[in-house]
Every structure is written in structure tokens, then in C-alpha cells.
Enzyme design. Structure first.
Site, PDB file in Angstrom:
ATOM      1  CE1 TYR A   1      -4.243  -1.529   0.703  1.00 33.21           C
ATOM      2  CE2 TYR A   1      -2.679  -3.314   1.288  1.00 33.21           C
ATOM      3  CZ  TYR A   1      -3.980  -2.967   0.935  1.00 33.21           C
ATOM      4  OH  TYR A   1      -5.018  -3.888   0.837  1.00 33.21           O
ATOM      5  CB  CYS A   2       2.438   3.095  -2.632  1.00 31.41           C
ATOM      6  SG  CYS A   2       3.719   4.372  -2.983  1.00 31.41           S
ATOM      7  CB  ILE A   3      -0.465   5.618   1.804  1.00 31.13           C
ATOM      8  CG1 ILE A   3      -0.857   4.156   1.837  1.00 31.13           C
ATOM      9  CG2 ILE A   3      -1.360   6.763   2.231  1.00 31.13           C
ATOM     10  CD1 ILE A   3      -2.072   3.796   0.984  1.00 31.13           C
TER      11      ILE A   3
END
Length: 143
Positions: A115-117
Site C-alpha cells: 500500500y503506497c500511500i
């Protein structure tokens, strides 16, 4: 939520608004949490809902905070994103319906997800402040 959301939207800085409301992306390696290592939780900057934990954060060498999973699946929504000539999976906050980032199938851990947030979509709550900030029910994560 509407009046509260409107109030919080007015409090956002330019980057926070661009990321969360216009599906923007902040620059890699030039954001608040890309190399942040303190223990605690990351909450939605608009709704305040818990989204991710430092326990699930890892260095993906991409310049954005990366997590193996959300704290609670029901707080994030996934949506196909065909922008910029790519097909990706966008991650959105369910409660605030704001853009958070993207999820990719190249992460470590049992699910193999990353999950690249965007930091601009998050507020960090240190583990020692969970109780006073209203997240005392999550203290057990760090015991």
C-alpha cells in the site's frame, strides 16, 4: 460528516487538498512520512479514521510510506485507476471518500501487497498519544 468534512477540507494545506480531493500525488522522498519510523498509527487526515499502523510499515525504496495492509479493511476502498496511461488499483478512504494512494502486488508479507500511500493524506498518532487522541482502543497493538 458533511459539515465536519467541509470544516476539515478548509484546514488542509495545498498539497493535502490536491492529493485527497484531486487524486494528486506528492513528490517521492519529499514528504513527511516516507522514512518515518516512530511507532503509532496513521489516520485519515479528513475523517480521522485509523488506516495504517507503523507495525505494518516497511521501506519499499519508492519514496512514499508503504504498508503491507490496512489496519481495518472496511476503512479503505479499492478502485481501478486507468489514469496516466497505466492500470493501477487506487486506495481511497471509505468514510471521507478521499484519495490515499495505490496498492501494488509487489510487497512483502503474507498477502504480497504494498500500500503506497501519500503522506499528505495521513495524520500520524504516536503510540504514547493514542489514549489522549481518542484511539485508546488501539493501544493493544503495541503491547
Amino acid at each position: 460528516m458533511t459539515n465536519d468534512k467541509e470544516k476539515r477540507l478548509k484546514e488542509l494545506n495545498r498539497m493535502q487538498y490536491e492529493v485527497t480531493q484531486n487524486n494528486g500525488t506528492e513528490p517521492p522522498f519529499q514528504n513527511e512520512f516516507w522514512d518515518h519510523k516512530e511507532e503509532g498509527i496513521y489516520v485519515d487526515i479528513i475523517s480521522g479514521k485509523p488506516l495504517f499502523s507503523s507495525l505494518d510499515k516497511f521501506d519499499a525504496h519508492c519514496g512514499w510510506p508503504s504498508f503491507t495492509k490496512p489496519l481495518e479493511d472496511e476503512e479503505v476502498a479499492e478502485k481501478v485507476d486507468k489514469s496516466h496511461g497505466m492500470v493501477r488499483t487506487e486506495v481511497r478512504s471509505k468514510t471521507a471518500d478521499s484519495h490515499l494512494g495505490h496498492v501494488f502486488p509487489d510487497g512483502p508479507g503474507p498477502n504480497g501487497l504494498r500500500y503506497c500511500i501519500n503522506s499528505a493524506a495521513l495524520k500520524f498518532i504516536p503510540k504514547d498519544d493514542l489514549e489522549k487522541e481518542g484511539y485508546g482502543d488501539l493501544k493493544h497493538l503495541f503491547d
